[in-house]
Scaffold this active site. Structure first.
Site, PDB file in Angstrom:
ATOM      1  CE1 TYR A 452      -4.481   0.660   0.329  1.00 31.49           C
ATOM      2  CE2 TYR A 452      -3.497   2.786   1.280  1.00 31.49           C
ATOM      3  CZ  TYR A 452      -4.640   2.233   0.826  1.00 31.49           C
ATOM      4  OH  TYR A 452      -5.750   2.967   0.366  1.00 31.49           O
ATOM      5  CE1 TYR A 456       0.346   8.268  -1.829  1.00 37.46           C
ATOM      6  CE2 TYR A 456       0.095   5.950  -0.896  1.00 37.46           C
ATOM      7  CZ  TYR A 456      -0.374   6.958  -1.235  1.00 37.46           C
ATOM      8  OH  TYR A 456      -1.987   7.060  -1.537  1.00 37.46           O
TER       9      TYR A 456
END
Length: 761
Positions: A452, A456
């Protein structure tokens, strides 16, 4: 004389006038056909003309990097849309919307007006955003000289107040008093001096004062401070002008991206030109290879972060903790722009709430750090424990927001979420959309935390494995946004990644340096378990061996050992360097050294080809082809390059010895170059020197070392009396001459006679 010869008739018949009909209008209704203009564009009135000129004067007063944007826009509209459209841009867009934002930014970075240094430097500091490096270095030298004179003046005044005893000056109280008076001037430059917090808490000692003063009188320290301030000032102006957004340049301005890229390329060139030398054995290795093998390499840094996140998730699963993916952002007043419209028709408008304070990305980061500190305090008060990883990344307009992967006990999860939501919405929580956009929490499924947050991490480092994916804010490819995000972090000095509640990464990296050596005999099995886990790259086992998550640093199994080295830094301070690891439960004196070899950075030597006529002038090369004694170095640690005359001498010796012949092409080239260099060159120019370059003085006209050091002191004293001398005037005063400046006759004695001050009549 015939009339034709007097030019009264054309020599040939004029071309026929084109009376052909234009193409017929094609359309449903004839009244939609274009009609001819019935009048010209009206001129500006006198008031409109003066208003436009006032706006153009404001643009001309701005630095070129920001003023050129508006001036170019005005010229484009003037050329393509007419005078009235260009005038409306100045009066309806620039003056009411952009100019107040620019004024707010300039006022924020302007020099404070309540200090003694204000009248001396206010004009220069107002131009800091548009300064080049040469001008900035000159300003830094003046500021350092000003503080040097200020410290000497305050010290003399303190000695005079205490009866002329110099011993009274060398006390903590005396130095703290002088520091407080001098630091006030430093704050006027928007720079916080070192140990300022200690002074505010009345914990400042004499050693700390000397360290801080050594920086305030150092040119290089001021250059770094002013460069950082200039970079952020420029970026703030571009953000205020709307140049940092999804419609222009997302995350960082184009200028910031270019500057950071150029700075990194310069660093790479420096690393390529240096080597690491073993102090004991003389062995050398390329510095660039060692740097690229460390976490300075973005690829290695990304892999270490991913391994860390996977280890944290694995440890959480082993102890039964649950995960949350939390996003926290700032109130709307911290955002310089706002997006309107749907995804297909999104556009950027100025956020007028931002105009009131003109918050920078650094201010937004401070806000997030502040509320996170309050959250941690609330966790401690309620007995809640969280751990994980934090990633900081910017919005399209450079405003930062946080993504946090946190783990906690299942029974504490709701309490943790409630506390974080309450503090995230405590400031301006009533504004529209705050509940949905300011705080967001998603529960993580087992085994999905690393995946997840991987996007980023890659987006903020090197864009790895993001080909084909688009950024939801800017619409650009995620693989292309990494350069802009890293430039943003560099400009605003914001750390992008931070572990929360896990054992220190320093001890983890030091343990990975210990390979094939068991620590059971020297320490115990607990320390050996930490080393084995780190050596295997198992961060989950490393957390377990260190005592688990949320363990205080002084109770962890292994910590990093540091030692004060013999050499002092440039500010005469002691320097601590990592030497290995130690176990707190066995005593701080029991250390295992992981860095036993001493290395130093040296210039890279260039190997010389064995051919006798390969006479290349290279850094670190021998002085001549017949010199086999190694490198000849100066006192500054730089190798001397051979001169053309030395090349010619070496070639002549080779010819005389019979090693080479006169007909060799390299021999003719070397000797021809030497002859041409020694031939006199006739200068046909009217001037005998280049006015854009400084003259090469004869040895008899050069200043001595004492006279050169004396010039800065003379200049510092003269500016106190609002006298700004030229370079030649300073040289004359340093030699003891008498000159007239600003209707004042000024003279200094010779070096032997001069002590301090000057004679002015």
């Amino acid at each position: 004389m015939p009339a034709d010869s007097r030019g009264q008739h054309a020599p040939t018949s004029p071309p026929p006038f084109n009376t052909a009909d234009k193409a017929p209008f094609v359309g449903a209704y004839p009244w939609n056909a274009p009609r001819p203009a019935i009048s010209k564009e009206r001129p500006l009135t006198r008031d409109e003309y003066h208003q436009g000129q006032d706006a153009l004067c404001k643009i001309a007063a701005l630095p070129n990097f920001i003023g050129g944007i508006f001036y170019g826009r005005h010229e484009y509209l003037l050329k393509n849309s007419g005078l009235l459209t260009a005038h409306r841009f100045l009066l309806n867009v620039f003056i009411p919307r952009i100019w107040p934002r620019i004024q707010r930014i300039n006022a924020k970075y302007a020099m404070k007006t309540d200090g003694k240094a204000y009248p001396l430097f206010v004009d220069d500091m107002a131009r800091l955003a548009g300064m080049n490096d040469k001008q900035l270095k000159q300003l830094a030298a003046r500021i350092a000289a000003h503080h040097f004179v200020g410290y000497e003046t305050l010290s003399d005044a303190y000695i005079k107040e205490h009866g002329g005893e110099q011993a009274a000056l060398f006390t903590d109280r005396a130095q703290a008093t002088i520091y407080g008076q001098l630091a006030g001037d430093v704050l006027d430059f928007n720079v916080i001096p070192m140990h300022w917090k200690k002074y505010c808490k009345r914990k400042l000692d004499m050693r700390c004062v000397f360290s801080s003063i050594a920086r305030l009188v150092n040119d290089e320290w001021w250059i770094r401070q002013l460069k950082a301030q200039r970079t952020q000032w420029r970026e703030s102006l571009l953000i205020a002008a709307g140049e940092v957004s999804l419609q222009k340049s997302g995350y960082a301005s184009k200028q910031a991206i270019r500057d950071v890229r150029a700075r990194r390329m310069a660093n790479m060139e420096y690393l390529k030109s240096r080597e690491l030398e073993n102090v004991d054995t003389g062995e050398r290795i390329d510095l660039i290879d060692k740097v690229m093998a460390s976490i300075s390499n973005p690829e290695i840094r990304r892999m270490e972060l991913m391994s860390t996140i996977a280890g944290i998730e694995k440890y959480a699963a082993s102890v039964g903790d649950v995960g949350m993916f939390i996003t926290i952002t700032t109130p709307s007043k911290y955002h310089p722009t706002r997006m309107v419209g749907k995804k297909e028709d999104r556009r950027v408008n100025f956020n007028h709430r931002w105009d009131e304070e003109a918050f920078s990305p650094k201010d937004s980061q401070r806000y997030l750090v502040k509320i996170w500190g309050k959250m941690r305090t609330a966790f401690k008060d309620h007995g809640l424990k969280v751990y994980g990883m934090r990633v900081v990344e910017p919005h399209h307009d450079a405003t930062p927001h946080w993504h946090m992967m946190l783990f906690c006990d299942r029974a504490q999860r709701q309490a943790v979420i409630d506390i974080m939501r309450s503090y995230a919405l405590k400031e301006d929580g009533h504004e529209r959309g705050a509940k949905n956009q300011r705080f967001e929490c998603k529960h993580l499924n087992k085994g999905g935390a690393a995946g997840y947050i991987a996007k980023y991490i890659a987006k903020n480092i090197d864009g790895y494995a993001l080909d084909g994916q688009l950024d939801h804010e800017t619409g650009q490819a995620l693989s292309d946004t990494a350069a802009a995000v890293t430039a943003w972090a560099s400009v605003w000095r914001i750390p992008q990644f931070k572990s929360i509640g896990v054992p220190t990464m320093g001890a983890y990296r030091e343990c990975r340096r210990i390979r094939g050596v068991s620590l059971t005999a020297d320490f115990d099995e607990l320390v050996e378990a930490v080393r084995v886990a780190a050596d295997a790259g198992d961060f989950a086992a490393y957390i377990e061996a260190q005592g688990g998550a949320n363990v205080p640093r002084n109770t962890q199994t292994v910590r990093t050992a540091r030692h004060v080295i013999d050499e002092l830094n440039e500010y005469d301070e002691e320097v601590q360097k990592v030497i290995g690891i130690f176990a707190p439960h066995l005593g701080a004196d029991h250390v295992h050294e992981t860095r036993t070899t001493k290395w130093q950075i040296v210039a890279k030597s260039v190997a010389v080809a064995p051919h006798p006529l390969t006479l290349k002038s290279a850094f670190g090369a021998p002085r001549s082809p017949v010199n086999n004694c190694g490198e000849v170095e100066t006192g500054l640690g730089q190798s001397l390059s051979p001169t053309p005359s030395e090349y010619a001498t070496a070639v002549m010796k080779l010819v005389e010895s019979g090693s080479v012949g006169w007909k060799e092409p390299d021999v003719a080239k070397v000797l021809g170059d030497a002859v041409r260099r020694q031939s006199p060159v006739i200068n046909h120019q009217q001037q005998s020197f280049n006015p854009s370059k400084s003259r090469e003085l004869a040895p008899s006209a050069r200043l001595t070392q004492q006279e050169r050091s004396r010039m800065s002191l003379i200049y510092s004293e003269l500016i106190q009396y609002s006298v700004i001398p030229e370079r030649w005037e300073l040289e004359a005063l340093a030699r003891g001459a008498t000159i007239k400046l600003s209707d004042k006759t000024i003279s200094y004695g010779t070096i032997n006679e001069w002590v301090s001050g000057f004679f002015m009549t």
